[in-house]
Design an enzyme around this catalytic site. Structure first.
Site, PDB file in Angstrom:
ATOM      1  N   LYS A 185       0.842  -1.202   0.000  1.00  0.00           N
ATOM      2  CA  LYS A 185       0.000   0.000   0.000  1.00  0.00           C
ATOM      3  C   LYS A 185       0.878   1.253   0.000  1.00  0.00           C
ATOM      4  O   LYS A 185       1.837   1.346   0.762  1.00  0.00           O
ATOM      5  CB  LYS A 185      -0.889  -0.033   1.240  1.00  0.00           C
ATOM      6  CG  LYS A 185      -1.867   1.111   1.390  1.00  0.00           C
ATOM      7  CD  LYS A 185      -2.666   0.903   2.676  1.00  0.00           C
ATOM      8  CE  LYS A 185      -3.705   1.973   2.896  1.00  0.00           C
ATOM      9  NZ  LYS A 185      -4.481   1.726   4.132  1.00  0.00           N
TER      10      LYS A 185
ATOM     11  N   SER B  57      -9.167   1.842   2.839  1.00  0.00           N
ATOM     12  CA  SER B  57      -8.231   2.594   2.023  1.00  0.00           C
ATOM     13  C   SER B  57      -7.193   1.721   1.308  1.00  0.00           C
ATOM     14  O   SER B  57      -6.474   2.205   0.429  1.00  0.00           O
ATOM     15  CB  SER B  57      -7.491   3.614   2.901  1.00  0.00           C
ATOM     16  OG  SER B  57      -6.804   2.972   3.960  1.00  0.00           O
TER      17      SER B  57
ATOM     18  N   SER C 263     -10.049  -0.805   6.714  1.00  0.00           N
ATOM     19  CA  SER C 263      -9.285  -0.530   5.489  1.00  0.00           C
ATOM     20  C   SER C 263      -8.541  -1.725   4.922  1.00  0.00           C
ATOM     21  O   SER C 263      -8.048  -1.664   3.800  1.00  0.00           O
ATOM     22  CB  SER C 263      -8.293   0.617   5.737  1.00  0.00           C
ATOM     23  OG  SER C 263      -8.991   1.824   5.903  1.00  0.00           O
TER      24      SER C 263
END
Length: 532
Positions: free
Chosen positions: A131, A206, A230
């Protein structure tokens, strides 16, 4: 006007604003959105892409497969599919190929047995994606914030360093929502990510770029973070596995934004992957010294576990109703556990789950044990220390001139409104403590709780703006500090992933991970996109 009524009106106004913005977004998609020849990604044809990280590492260690061939197969897949899903936002292919050649050279020179090599490098040569919010040396680390677009990581986040030391080879970094605070992964630097099962649908946030990258077979293991779901929402929407560990087990160091106040307790870094057998070895590596807090070596016998289930939150007016196909999938799991495992599965009604959003907001706005206040979201949005005006940003957004996304602007506008006064804080804090006590006592050290991952399957782009509170189905377990594994359960009749959350008591991660492996065997786990 009574304070509770005032708060309810404010929340309904927020939903109304989101609904209007969502209609604008959907109209933009209909008339000006990207057009694709197909609504799904292409199916996988390369066999190497259909092996778990554990299996790949074993083949590489045993010199049955060259590491460079594995890495090249993944690079080819990325080049073919990533233009559709926009999951990986920055490649490091040349570095990855050099590292793969180094692995092959190392194995050619050393004749250590497989057991020795596995202990040293459990993920030797395995493709990894990270990420973008995490530091990966030489890669951007903006978290989708335009004023950080030139920020390049000079070092690795703790978990990234540990996975690299275990032999994993990073292929690139993946997309996220702006400042990791929304459940659609879109920002003004990298654009929007698309669901590999239907490009018209969201990937979650996210860690959404990570979720769709793994689901599209562009990577096999990945790193995500989770403060309100997330890891688990992207894992659910994209039909893969994701684990939110018990708090304090895995280091959060080396990511942006940095949690502060009580948020430090509830932000968790964890593994995301296509195959359940990779979860436990990934967690062992990522936890480092924190692994001592867990019981991953304990053998789990599912028939001896106590199972509990709940099909919805009890009817909060803030949340969507749970889709019938998700309830049906959950009931199939319950029936399977009862008939095939012989397990005791009890239906429960936890009344305070109805206030999941309020409890999450309360806990996220609390001071930490050190007395520090959480960082204000509007301050994170500031331009190199220069404060921004959320209202002015909204006007600029309407004119197409803002560098921020509408969810970020909306949160900045409503940040103060979403904070509770001392009376309400005490009320919802008491609810959190009561619910935590009830769940911990119910689960003990031998119980798991089955709960919906989200009220709906992956919605279409922009729709989350009309349903801003649905994340509370995952966020509640951050507030409660419990470990959760998100497990895929096949596809619905429209070809979108189904799934379920498996929750355990504090530091009983081994229970949820064991259930995840069983559910994979029983319900098929990840389904390759493009074959529906």
């Amino acid at each position: 006007m009574a304070p509770l009524l005032t708060a309810r009106i404010q929340l309904l106004l927020l939903q109304a604003m989101g609904f209007l913005i969502g209609l604008v977004g959907q109209a933009a998609r209909a008339f000006g959105g990207p057009k694709f020849d197909s609504m799904t990604t292409r199916p996988v044809t390369e066999p190497l892409l259909l092996l778990s990280g554990v299996q790949l590492a074993k083949l590489i260690r045993q010199r049955k497969v060259k590491c460079i061939d594995v890495i090249q197969a993944y690079i080819n897949r990325i080049m073919d599919v990533n233009p559709l899903i926009n999951g990986i936002v920055k490649y490091r292919f040349e570095e990855a190929k050099k590292e793969a050649h180094a692995v092959d050279t190392k194995l050619a020179e050393k004749q250590e047995d497989d057991a020795t090599l596995e202990k040293k490098w459990p993920f030797l040569g395995v493709p990894l994606t990270v990420k973008e919010a995490f530091q990966l040396q030489g890669m951007p680390n903006s978290s989708g914030l335009v004023n950080r677009r030139n920020t390049i990581s000079q070092t690795d986040a703790t978990v990234v360093a540990l996975l690299k030391e275990a032999g994993a080879i990073p292929l690139g970094i993946t997309n996220c929502s702006e400042l990791c605070m929304w459940y659609e992964s879109s920002n003004k630097i990298y654009g929007r990510s698309n669901n590999p099962y239907d490009l018209r649908h969201i990937v979650g946030g996210s860690s959404g770029g990570e979720g769709c990258t793994l689901a599209a077979a562009c990577s096999v293991i990945g790193v995500g973070s989770d403060i309100g779901g997330s890891i688990r929402m992207p894992a659910f929407f994209n039909g893969i596995f994701g684990h939110k560990p018990s708090p304090g087990v895995v280091s959060n160091n080396g990511q942006f934004p940095v949690a502060r106040g009580a948020q430090e307790l509830f932000q968790c870094t964890g593994p995301m992957c296509r195959y359940a057998e990779d979860l436990t070895p990934m967690l062992r590596v990522m936890a480092g010294p924190g692994i001592q807090k867990l019981k991953l070596d304990e053998k789990v016998h599912l028939k001896d576990l106590k199972f509990y289930w709940m099909e919805h939150d009890g009817g909060s007016i803030l949340m969507s109703k749970v889709d019938q196909d998700l309830i049906l999938a959950q009931k199939k799991v319950v029936a399977h556990l009862e008939s095939m495992v012989g397990a005791s599965v009890q239906h429960v009604k936890l009344k305070q789950m109805k206030y999941s959003f309020q409890i999450w907001v309360t806990m996220m706005s609390a001071k930490g044990h050190d007395g520090k206040e959480p960082v204000k979201f509007v301050d994170l949005l500031s331009d190199h220390g220069k404060p921004i005006s959320p209202l002015w940003e909204l006007i600029k957004w309407c004119l197409g001139r803002s560098t921020h996304t509408i969810p970020a602007i909306g949160l900045a506008l409503l940040e103060e409104k979403l904070k509770y006064n001392s009376e309400k804080y005490k009320r919802f804090k008491a609810m959190e403590e009561s619910l935590h006590k009830e769940l911990v006592e119910m689960l003990g050290d031998d119980g798991v709780f089955l709960y919906p991952s989200h009220p709906t399957v992956a919605p279409q782009h922009h729709v989350p703006l009309t349903r801003p509170f649905n994340f509370a189905y995952t966020g509640i377990f951050n507030a409660l500090g419990l470990p959760v594994t998100q497990c895929p359960l096949g596809l619905n009749d429209k070809g979108l992933p189904l799934g379920i959350q498996v929750v355990a008591g504090p530091f009983n991660d081994h229970l949820t991970l064991a259930v995840a492996q069983y559910l994979e065997k029983s319900f098929g786990g990840w389904v390759c996109p493009g074959k529906f």
